[in-house]
Design an enzyme around this catalytic site. Structure first.
Site: not given
Length: 489
Positions: A80, A179, A213
């Protein structure tokens, strides 16, 4: 006559596919990248300056991709923010973004770079995949225009998304993921997608899913991909800031793979000042390889072989009834050794291990944690406690946890219990930890001194007991059952 370049790439891809189909395994790679960061500024740089910075990072990534391909890897995951870093405002990040189309458009940016708006980053990533005949997973920024007819359209007239992309060995865009669970300040420059996305794609070596994440701590998309869409392997670009005693990346990501019974490819950024480190390739039966380095600013390529369909593998652990054993143990009343302490802002109930061996229980609300243990030698300079937490975590996000943990305190002062500690001297002849969990989503962790994992040195029985297999163990930092009660969020 030599074949044309397109035919050559097609032949290489077909051969790689046949090789993968001929085996029930594949070779995976992740790269932990020490990101070259932009200068901190509130003002946007020029598109040329933004691309120059991104090309510096992609130079490094391209080297890792070439090396992975030379080692036979079929897929590589990069971190990321690995292409442009952080230190942004909403306006300052804009020159780094590209319009990423839906993969349904069947696009190979490497061979058709002008089909859509200028996309030099996508073009280069596509060529990296194509030139090395490997799946390339990268994280970048997506921008989408919107207008006043859309009530949620930002005032600047665009959506900006933290986005993962996947290019296949021909360079075709095969996956795009926005995300959903943004981490704290990310929401200042990225938007939440209107609905959480569950992104999967098929390969000759299994079904893959992808998220980013902080997403890992939430049901959507993480649990949906594994439990409902039944992916074999999860791809995980991350910028993970390690938090001991049980949210350090190597231990939690390994535990998540074991708890979800899935392959997990985690690629982290590397930045020691922010406690960012950990690349890892994890299987349901333990870590295949991982990297934890808080001393230097080096990147690292990791390569390992995995089962293509881990749930069919004889090594895959059986399903676990996490509360079965603990629910059969008599619930004890609070004792004089119980006290409160904080771990990552959560108020735990602790009880000290005052004897070199024994059976102890500590409870909080509906969760009772049971420990049977024997130390290889009780040291006067080290204190261990058994802790329980049953509640809603509310710091950087809201999510419901149930945690049972055996951990070493930072010092002999009980007020330090739960504070980060990386080294220990105490070994255990045995330990068995269990809890009366209300959730089936429990992730087993064992962390040794020096932030070292313990693959193959413990087991989880189908009645929910996490038990040591090595006698004695290496010095223990923590033994943890980390439960996520998604239904109560």
């Amino acid at each position: 006559m030599l074949p044309s370049q397109p035919l050559l790439h097609a032949a290489v891809f077909a051969l790689a596919a046949l090789q993968a189909l001929a085996s029930d395994t594949f070779i995976a790679a992740v790269y932990e990248h020490a990101v070259i960061l932009p200068d901190a500024t509130d003002e946007p740089v020029s598109p040329d300056d933004a691309l120059a910075l991104m090309n510096k990072n992609m130079d490094v990534l391209e080297g890792a991709i070439k090396e992975a391909a030379q080692q036979g890897a079929h897929i590589i995951v990069t971190p990321e923010v690995g292409i442009y870093g952080w230190r942004f405002t909403r306006e300052a990040i804009y020159p780094y973004l590209e319009d990423i189309p839906d993969p349904a458009v069947n696009w190979v940016p490497c061979t058709d770079p002008t089909r859509f708006a200028p996309a030099p980053v996508q073009e280069r990533l596509s060529c990296m995949a194509r030139n090395n005949s490997i799946y390339v997973v990268a994280n970048m920024g997506d921008k989408k225009p919107c207008n006043a007819s859309d009530p949620s359209c930002p005032s600047d007239g665009r959506y900006q998304y933290n986005t993962d992309v996947v290019f296949d060995p021909e360079g075709k865009l095969v996956a795009r993921y926005h995300k959903h669970n943004l981490f704290m300040s990310e929401a200042l420059f990225f938007n939440y997608p209107k609905e959480p996305e569950a992104v999967t794609f098929e390969t000759p070596f299994g079904k893959f899913g992808i998220f980013t994440c902080f997403d890992i701590l939430f049901r959507k998309p993480a649990v949906v991909l594994v439990s409902e869409l039944q992916v074999d392997t999860v791809l995980f670009p991350t910028a993970w800031m390690n938090v001991l005693p049980f949210l350090t990346a190597v231990e939690f990501h390994s535990a998540w793979a074991m708890g979800m019974r899935v392959n997990f490819l985690a690629a982290n950024t590397h930045h020691t000042n922010l406690s960012m480190t950990e690349g890892g390739i994890y299987a349901p039966d333990g870590a295949r390889t991982y990297y934890y380095n808080m001393k230097t600013e080096d990147g690292r390529l990791l390569v390992a072989k995995l089962d293509s369909h881990p749930h069919l593998s004889p090594a895959s652990p059986p399903a676990v009834s996490w509360s079965s054993y603990a629910s059969s143990v008599k619930r004890f009343s609070p004792n004089d050794h119980d006290f409160e302490g904080l771990i990552f802002h959560d108020k735990f109930t602790f009880t000290e291990l005052t004897k070199p061996e024994g059976n102890i229980t500590v409870c909080q609300k509906d969760l009772c944690c049971h420990l049977n243990y024997k130390m290889a030698g009780k040291r006067e300079d080290e204190v261990y406690v058994l802790g329980a937490f049953d509640g809603l975590h509310v710091v950087e996000g809201q999510y419901y946890l149930q945690i049972c943990t055996l951990l070493k305190c930072q010092s002999t002062d009980r007020n330090t219990c739960g504070q980060p500690v990386e080294t220990a001297q105490t070994k255990f002849e045995m330990f068995s930890l269990s809890g009366t969990f209300g959730t089936n989503y429990v992730f087993p962790e064992v962390l040794y001194s020096g932030v070292e994992l313990a693959p193959g040195e413990f087991e989880v029985l189908n009645d929910g007991r996490l038990m040591s297999k090595t006698r004695p163990t290496k010095p223990v930092i923590t033994v943890t059952l980390f439960g996520r009660w998604y239904e109560k969020d």
